[in-house]
Motif scaffolding. Structure first.
Motif, mmCIF file in Angstrom:
data_model
loop_
_atom_site.group_PDB
_atom_site.id
_atom_site.type_symbol
_atom_site.label_atom_id
_atom_site.label_comp_id
_atom_site.label_asym_id
_atom_site.label_seq_id
_atom_site.Cartn_x
_atom_site.Cartn_y
_atom_site.Cartn_z
ATOM 1 N N ILE A 171 -9.208 -4.145 14.788
ATOM 2 C CA ILE A 171 -10.210 -3.140 13.788
ATOM 3 C C ILE A 171 -9.511 -1.805 13.451
ATOM 4 O O ILE A 171 -8.652 -1.332 12.335
ATOM 5 C CB ILE A 171 -11.458 -3.077 13.027
ATOM 6 N N TYR B 244 -13.629 -9.542 8.718
ATOM 7 C CA TYR B 244 -12.766 -9.276 7.695
ATOM 8 C C TYR B 244 -13.878 -8.341 6.716
ATOM 9 O O TYR B 244 -13.731 -7.424 6.276
ATOM 10 C CB TYR B 244 -12.383 -10.655 6.446
ATOM 11 N N ARG C 98 -5.686 -1.799 12.626
ATOM 12 C CA ARG C 98 -5.824 -2.228 11.890
ATOM 13 C C ARG C 98 -4.652 -3.094 11.454
ATOM 14 O O ARG C 98 -2.955 -2.633 11.363
ATOM 15 C CB ARG C 98 -5.073 -1.182 10.762
ATOM 16 N N VAL D 158 -13.970 -5.309 7.838
ATOM 17 C CA VAL D 158 -12.829 -4.424 7.473
ATOM 18 C C VAL D 158 -12.509 -4.095 6.239
ATOM 19 O O VAL D 158 -12.675 -2.621 5.677
ATOM 20 C CB VAL D 158 -11.614 -5.179 7.789
ATOM 21 N N HIS E 295 -2.041 -8.128 10.156
ATOM 22 C CA HIS E 295 -2.525 -9.533 9.180
ATOM 23 C C HIS E 295 -3.870 -8.178 8.556
ATOM 24 O O HIS E 295 -3.848 -8.686 7.447
ATOM 25 C CB HIS E 295 -2.570 -10.422 10.231
ATOM 26 N N LEU E 296 -4.254 -8.042 9.118
ATOM 27 C CA LEU E 296 -5.132 -7.374 8.515
ATOM 28 C C LEU E 296 -5.098 -5.956 8.110
ATOM 29 O O LEU E 296 -6.431 -5.963 6.284
ATOM 30 C CB LEU E 296 -6.356 -6.652 8.873
ATOM 31 N N ASP E 297 -4.048 -5.389 8.449
ATOM 32 C CA ASP E 297 -3.730 -4.121 7.064
ATOM 33 C C ASP E 297 -3.133 -4.924 5.587
ATOM 34 O O ASP E 297 -3.620 -4.245 4.415
ATOM 35 C CB ASP E 297 -2.891 -3.271 7.450
ATOM 36 N N LEU F 275 -6.606 -14.339 13.699
ATOM 37 C CA LEU F 275 -8.382 -13.837 14.517
ATOM 38 C C LEU F 275 -8.284 -14.643 15.689
ATOM 39 O O LEU F 275 -8.031 -13.483 16.692
ATOM 40 C CB LEU F 275 -8.723 -13.764 13.226
ATOM 41 N N THR G 274 -14.526 -14.415 13.608
ATOM 42 C CA THR G 274 -13.642 -15.413 12.754
ATOM 43 C C THR G 274 -13.631 -16.280 12.055
ATOM 44 O O THR G 274 -12.749 -16.160 11.375
ATOM 45 C CB THR G 274 -12.193 -15.654 14.114
#
Length: 494
Positions: A251, A314, A254, A317, A257-259, A220, A214
């Motif tokens: 991941i 990240y 998704r 991703v 936050h990641l999306d 994260l 992270t």
């Protein structure tokens, strides 16, 4: 107090929580009425200044009423009437005139304001602040909190971010502050609070792995712990293996936050920065410095050179998102690449990739939005489809490296029942028009990568993007080569 600030940081890093806590603490001291509220609803107003002012003033009153303050601290109800474009400043002045305390306002989600509404809002803040020395009642201090620095607000309304104009409505802040990420020690302290409350321990290796994955990004850090404890239901000590499993789950699903970060990748400003990073090319366009600041404020890349994605999660991703379309074309069955002894059949995977590359490569490259990084993205999509069911892919890339390093980690059971991990290292290079064959450079770089991993062999993939490259039907030749230190490696020319 008596100053104004910008506080900016990527989404879900604790900005809102921090503002609300600070507002409560300042108010509790007895001399200040500090209020944190969100500007998010004003986004719909766009260039309609009057509508934007109405929404902001309504948001302030509602936040004050929710705070539980006594009536004497609340803003006027109704707000005084005034000409659109002056209503916001007039309302704040009326509130400060009747308040027995100094008013301090924290404008959360300031990024929501756009166009003329943003310019009018900043102008009224500046006019009110400048009139305070003459006895004009106005908030003694404000904090503008959002994703971006005030420099980027100029860009959003078409102003020149590089010019300093003392009469500009943007010239209202004393300082711009960025919320930082957690250190490894702070992650340990945070998880230690969980241990004190529940007795469940995070091993030191697990904490170190969280920091590695992270780089201290607050959302994260918390999301991994939440995934492990509540989603996975782990009740014993949290180990590195549990952290890795939680990372994959975040991941794969998704998480929101990641999306939201992934959705930014195709914005022109983001693409101009991210494409050379993914491709390993140099970032040389100084005219795009504002784009660079914007992408840093989003939290996608590290705050300081060299240009790298902010953290390994990240990094993964980004490549998965960019490779989604290519991955849909991979028809091979991942289970067919598992050997009888449980190991992964990497040579066969490379042979299958050659078939896939000859059939689909030309079309996929044309369709790929990140055209300069298309080869790397397509191979990563192929590997992800076939490896991630039972193994893991670690990827390393940064602008200026002219490479993308890949490590396949494949857990399997040894003949004696012991748990083992097969590791296979690959390096990706691109032969571009007007450049020399990258074989020599690639072998030296792969040598260093293998040395760092303590591996004796690896794979170098060279994609030929020159106009004079062989026809697609002839691509995919394998050869053996020797690295400078004497390691025998496989070279695939695609």
């Amino acid at each position: 107090m008596d100053r104004s600030f910008v506080v900016h940081a990527p989404r879900q890093t604790g900005k809102t929580t921090g503002l609300r806590t600070l507002a409560s603490e300042l108010t509790a001291e007895g001399d200040i009425a500090a209020l944190a509220f969100s500007c998010e609803r004003a986004k719909v107003a766009g260039d309609d200044v009057g509508w934007g002012e109405s929404i902001l003033l309504k948001s302030i009153r509602e936040a004050a009423e929710r705070s539980g303050w006594p009536k004497k601290l609340l803003p006027p109800d109704p707000w005084p009437e005034a000409t659109p474009g002056t209503r916001f400043g007039t309302g704040l002045s009326a509130w400060c005139r009747r308040s027995r305390r100094r008013v301090v306002l924290f404008f959360d989600e300031i990024d929501a304001l756009q166009g003329s509404s943003l310019v009018s809002f900043l102008c009224q803040l500046r006019d009110g602040h400048n009139a305070r020395p003459d006895g004009h009642p106005f908030p003694s201090s404000v904090i503008l909190c959002g994703l971006r620095d005030v420099r980027d607000y100029k860009t959003a309304v078409g102003a020149d971010p590089g010019r300093c104009n003392p009469t500009s409505p943007f010239n209202i802040v004393t300082d711009s502050l960025r919320l930082g990420d957690f250190t490894a020690g702070q992650i340990g302290e945070l998880y230690g609070q969980h241990t004190e409350a529940t007795g469940q321990e995070f091993t030191k290796d697990a904490v170190d792995r969280v920091f590695e994955l992270t780089q201290g990004q607050p959302w994260l850090v918390n999301a991994l712990a939440h995934e492990i404890v509540f989603k996975m239901g782990v009740t014993d000590a949290v180990t590195v293996a549990r952290v890795d499993e939680a990372k994959e789950r975040l991941i794969r699903t998704r998480a929101i936050h990641l999306d939201s970060l992934a959705a930014r990748l195709h914005e022109p400003r983001v693409k101009r920065v991210m494409e050379p990073i993914v491709a390993g090319d140099l970032y040389t366009d100084s005219a795009l410095s504002d784009d660079l600041s914007y992408v840093r404020d989003l939290g996608l890349i590290k705050q300081k050179p060299p240009l790298e994605v902010a953290n390994p999660i990240y990094r993964e991703v980004i490549l998965r998102v960019l490779g989604d379309a290519s991955q849909q074309n991979v028809r091979a069955d991942p289970r067919s690449f598992v050997l009888p002894d449980g190991r992964f059949d990497l040579p066969r995977l490379l042979e299958e990739f050659v078939v896939f590359w000859r059939e689909h490569g030309e079309v996929l490259i044309r369709q790929e939005n990140y055209h300069e990084a298309a080869c790397q993205i397509i191979l990563m999509a192929f590997l992800h489809r076939l490896v991630n069911g039972g193994g893991y892919l670690d990827r390393e890339y940064a602008a200026g490296t002219k490479r993308l390093d890949v490590l396949v980690r494949w857990p399997y059971t040894g003949p004696g029942g012991e748990r083992l991990v097969q590791r296979e290292a690959m390096e990706l290079k691109v032969w571009r028009a007007g450049k020399d064959d990258p074989l020599t450079e690639g072998l030296a770089q792969l040598d260093g990568y293998l040395d760092r991993l303590s591996l004796t062999t690896g794979v170098l993939v060279i994609f030929d993007r020159r106009p004079e490259a062989p026809p697609w039907k002839d691509r995919g030749a394998f050869e053996e080569a020797t690295t400078p230190s004497g390691r025998q490696v496989t070279v695939l020319r695609a």
